[in-house]
Motif scaffolding. Structure first.
Motif, short mmCIF file in Angstrom:
data_model
loop_
_atom_site.label_atom_id
_atom_site.label_comp_id
_atom_site.label_asym_id
_atom_site.label_seq_id
_atom_site.Cartn_x
_atom_site.Cartn_y
_atom_site.Cartn_z
N ALA A 47 0.83 -1.21 0.00
CA ALA A 47 0.00 0.00 0.00
C ALA A 47 0.86 1.26 0.00
O ALA A 47 0.58 2.23 -0.73
CB ALA A 47 -0.93 -0.01 1.21
N VAL A 48 1.92 1.26 0.81
CA VAL A 48 2.81 2.44 0.86
C VAL A 48 3.51 2.63 -0.48
O VAL A 48 3.67 3.77 -0.96
CB VAL A 48 3.83 2.27 2.00
CG1 VAL A 48 4.92 3.34 1.92
CG2 VAL A 48 3.14 2.35 3.34
N PHE A 51 0.89 4.05 -2.89
CA PHE A 51 0.56 5.43 -2.52
C PHE A 51 1.72 6.38 -2.86
O PHE A 51 1.52 7.45 -3.42
CB PHE A 51 0.24 5.50 -1.03
CG PHE A 51 0.01 6.91 -0.54
CD1 PHE A 51 -1.20 7.54 -0.76
CD2 PHE A 51 1.01 7.60 0.13
CE1 PHE A 51 -1.41 8.84 -0.32
CE2 PHE A 51 0.82 8.89 0.58
CZ PHE A 51 -0.40 9.52 0.35
N GLY A 52 2.94 5.98 -2.50
CA GLY A 52 4.09 6.84 -2.77
C GLY A 52 4.33 7.05 -4.25
O GLY A 52 4.74 8.13 -4.67
N TRP A 54 2.16 7.41 -6.53
CA TRP A 54 1.24 8.43 -7.07
C TRP A 54 1.25 9.73 -6.28
O TRP A 54 0.84 10.75 -6.81
CB TRP A 54 -0.18 7.86 -7.11
CG TRP A 54 -0.53 7.31 -8.45
CD1 TRP A 54 -1.16 7.96 -9.47
CD2 TRP A 54 -0.25 5.99 -8.93
NE1 TRP A 54 -1.29 7.13 -10.55
CE2 TRP A 54 -0.74 5.91 -10.26
CE3 TRP A 54 0.35 4.87 -8.39
CZ2 TRP A 54 -0.64 4.76 -11.03
CZ3 TRP A 54 0.47 3.73 -9.15
CH2 TRP A 54 -0.03 3.68 -10.46
N ALA A 55 1.73 9.70 -5.04
CA ALA A 55 1.60 10.89 -4.20
C ALA A 55 2.90 11.66 -4.01
O ALA A 55 2.88 12.87 -3.85
CB ALA A 55 1.05 10.49 -2.82
N GLY A 65 2.16 15.28 -0.20
CA GLY A 65 2.22 13.89 -0.66
C GLY A 65 3.57 13.26 -0.38
O GLY A 65 3.66 12.10 0.03
N THR A 69 4.29 10.17 2.27
CA THR A 69 4.98 8.97 1.79
C THR A 69 6.19 8.65 2.67
O THR A 69 6.39 7.50 3.08
CB THR A 69 5.43 9.16 0.34
OG1 THR A 69 4.29 9.41 -0.48
CG2 THR A 69 6.16 7.94 -0.17
N ARG A 215 4.53 5.46 -13.07
CA ARG A 215 4.15 5.35 -11.66
C ARG A 215 4.27 3.91 -11.17
O ARG A 215 4.70 3.66 -10.04
CB ARG A 215 2.72 5.85 -11.47
CG ARG A 215 2.50 7.31 -11.83
CD ARG A 215 3.15 8.23 -10.84
NE ARG A 215 2.96 9.63 -11.20
CZ ARG A 215 3.45 10.65 -10.52
NH1 ARG A 215 4.17 10.42 -9.44
NH2 ARG A 215 3.23 11.89 -10.90
N LEU A 474 -2.06 16.96 -3.50
CA LEU A 474 -0.89 16.24 -3.02
C LEU A 474 0.40 17.06 -3.17
O LEU A 474 1.41 16.70 -2.58
CB LEU A 474 -0.75 14.91 -3.76
CG LEU A 474 -1.83 13.88 -3.45
CD1 LEU A 474 -1.68 12.66 -4.35
CD2 LEU A 474 -1.78 13.47 -1.98
#
Length: 674
Positions: A47-48, A51-52, A54-55, A65, A69, A215, A474
């Protein structure tokens, strides 16, 4: 050996016996066959990473963002580790989290970059603290990458330990059900409230196949990174050297005292001279060195900074080799090393005063603020070393060095350096370089709003073209938010921001006051370009006319903050009907030695740029570029440095003739003003 350690060693050797002959043995520093990840850790790592990807790096900039992250990349490994390790890791983890969070508060990209890189390097140190400098250095320079393979085996052991053969399919169903629930309920909430819908739109990136691929590549990089950090928190690898403390070669007291004593005396002599210079003031410097006090300060700053850094290395080596067998040995080491530390701090104070004097004359820049920060940190390091010299123990010093460096960066971010630069330069009584200040980040916007500037200047420094784009959520940060309203108010003004050719820098004003007004944009219009135009006509461009009336495309006097030049002039000549171009660079230095140094540096730079440079006997050089056969001629005339670039010449001989003739014009015109 405890029972638990015995069982771990037995399990390790049993595992080693089961290894196939062709397979390398597992790394004992990382291999823990009895360690399995918690069920949720691998899911959190994935998940991290997603998320990282894209953020962290949004197209409109970095902001909250990136902070989220980084903090998540730290929090997941902390959660993976044992609970008993959480409290000892907490101080370092809080320091690293603060560095990651700078991106959410500051808009200055250089500050965010420094803090982010430092946070990245210190995250593994916070997860696996080392006791010695060797272990800390290996950890900082990414020695933890050797545990990458073991971290994947660790994750694989966790999957095998789960009950049920269909666990992977069940996890996939969990992900699909979660995504479906979020999609359905999120769509309903967005349809029910326009504000919530706007928030969803801002969070959702635009779908672009190429961007999605990049990404995903970034996520593929982040996943093993977070995974190995989580495994680092679990196994706590030690990179310290195995040699026990004290088992190394030392020198005798005499061998230590002679070089350190002589070096201390040299420091004392230099400091005594510095006191005479600073007490004598500018009149003494002008009489002895022939320089202004600001030029004198600038001239020796880098050497003193290098002396301080080199002294720190000498102290480290001497402390390692110093004898500590008897009481006299220990006291000799304390006195010699402590004295050198104290004198080095005086040298740092001298370097800081020099930079302060230079900043008082020419204003603050980002480089000068960074230099102040590094020098203050060096002074703190010497204070820490003095404590170590007194105790003759340094087990805590590696953590103190890294922690003080992180605190120095946090102090820099807290000081809001871009706003500090703007405030300092606007408040001091010298010509203000609005062109430079307009390039500062949004952190400086509140200072511009409150400054005593004309409305036109205020609008120009607040409403620059690169700040017009609206940022995504973000990419948000506090500095941008504070400047948003001010920028929108400035955007309502119709005043044109055109400083080029009209702005006078501080050096330009000083040149005119001293009786030499050569370094102004007007000079570019006075040189005769007839011979250059005739040369370019050989290329078949009959309409090519290079003159100051309709062909001048670039004319500016630029302030060089990181150069010893006391006057600069740049001119460019071109024609609309040809790619031919002639560029002129003129610099004045404090003395002939400065100009000669500049041309020596240019010889090195020309070689690096692909020029076949030839040094001439008359303190000049010529060079033929390998790219498009561009031609360059540079010459030194006492304190004056002149360089002429001829772009796309018909041949080298013609370019050499034109360049020399143009340089002669510059030298003759300069002497008229001098």
């Amino acid at each position: 050996m405890t029972a638990a350690e015995y069982q771990r060693q037995a399990a390790y050797y049993a595992q080693l016996q089961r290894q196939p002959r062709f397979a390398p043995p597992p790394n004992p520093r990382w291999h823990r066959p009895d360690e399995t990840p918690k069920p949720a850790i691998i899911v959190l790592v994935i998940a991290v990473a997603l998320f990282g990807a894209w953020a962290a790096f949004h197209p409109s900039g970095v902001g909250i963002g990136l902070s989220l992250t980084g903090i998540a990349m730290l929090a997941v490994p902390l959660a993976a580790g044992h609970r008993s390790d959480l409290v000892p890791r907490l101080p370092g983890a809080m320091l690293v989290a603060a560095l990651w969070s700078v991106a959410a508060f500051r808009d200055a990209g250089w500050v965010v970059l420094l803090c982010t890189v430092t946070a990245f390097l210190l995250t593994p140190v916070a997860l696996a603290p080392q006791r010695r400098f060797s272990g800390a250095a290996v950890t900082v320079f990414m020695g933890w990458l050797e545990g990458l393979a073991e971290s994947f085996r660790w994750a694989k052991r966790g999957r095998r330990a789960r009950t049920g053969g269909g666990s992977s399919m069940r996890n996939l169903w969990v992900v699909l059900v979660t995504a479906a629930l979020l999609l359905v309920f999120g769509g309903l909430f967005a349809a029910a409230d326009s504000t919530f819908a706007d928030l969803i739109v801002r969070l959702m990136p635009e779908i672009d196949a190429a961007e999605v691929f990049l990404r995903l590549v970034l996520a593929a990089v982040l996943f093993p990174l977070v995974l190995v950090w989580a495994y680092t928190a679990v196994v706590k690898p030690r990179f310290d050297s195995e040699r026990p403390e004290g088992e190394h070669r030392t020198v005798s007291r005499f061998e230590l005292s002679v070089p350190l004593g002589a070096l201390n005396l040299l420091f004392v002599a230099f400091i005594a001279v510095q006191l005479r210079v600073f007490l004598g003031g500018e009149a003494y410097v002008m009489e002895t060195a022939g320089l202004t006090f600001a030029e004198y300060a600038r001239k020796g700053f880098w050497q003193l900074s290098f002396v301080a850094a080199l002294a720190l290395a000498v102290i480290a080596v001497a402390a390692w080799l110093a004898p500590k067998r008897t009481k006299r040995d220990r006291w000799a080491a304390r006195i010699l090393l402590g004295t050198l530390c104290a004198l080095s701090m005086v040298v740092i104070a001298s370097a800081l005063y020099r930079m302060y004097t230079y900043a008082e004359t020419y204003g603050l820049t980002r480089m000068r603020v960074w230099i102040f920060t590094v020098e203050i940190w060096l002074a703190v390091l010497f204070a820490l070393v003095i404590v170590c010299c007194w105790k003759l123990r340094a087990g805590w010093l590696p953590r103190a060095v890294l922690g003080s460096g992180a605190l120095a960066l946090l102090g820099l971010a807290a000081a809001n350096p871009d706003a500090l630069i703007a405030r300092y330069n606007l408040d001091h009584e010298h010509a203000v370089d609005l062109v430079y200040l307009s390039g500062l980040s949004d952190d400086a916007a509140p200072v511009f709003a409150d400054a005593d500037l004309s409305q036109a200047d205020r609008d120009c420094v607040l409403d620059r073209e690169e700040r017009d784009e609206e940022r995504a959520l973000l990419a948000w940060n506090l500095g941008y938010q504070r400047a948003l309203d001010l920028r929108e108010a400035a955007a309502e003004s119709t005043t044109a921001c055109d400083w080029m050719g009209t702005y006078q820098s501080y050096e330009d004003v000083q040149n005119q006051v001293s009786g030499n007004a050569f370094f102004t944009a007007d000079r570019c219009y006075e040189f005769d370009t007839t011979k250059a135009a005739a040369m370019f006509r050989q290329l078949g461009h009959e309409a090519a006319v290079l003159d100051s009336d309709d062909a001048l495309r670039e004319a500016s006097t630029e302030l060089e903050y990181y150069s010893d030049a006391t006057g600069t002039l740049y001119c460019g000549y071109s024609s609309e009907t040809t790619e031919a171009y002639l560029r002129l660079e003129v610099k004045r230095f404090a003395d002939a030695a400065g100009a000669s140094d500049a041309i020596e540096q240019d010889l090195l730079d020309a070689a690096g740029m692909g020029y076949e440079a030839t040094e001439l006997a008359d303190d000049s050089f010529t060079g033929i570029g390998t790219y498009n056969d561009d031609y360059r001629y540079a010459v030194v005339d006492e304190e004056l440095y002149v360089s002429v670039f001829v772009i796309h010449p018909p041949d080298d001989a013609a370019a050499d003739e034109v360049a020399r003739e143009f340089a002669g014009q510059v030298q003759s015109r300069y002497r008229e003003f001098a």
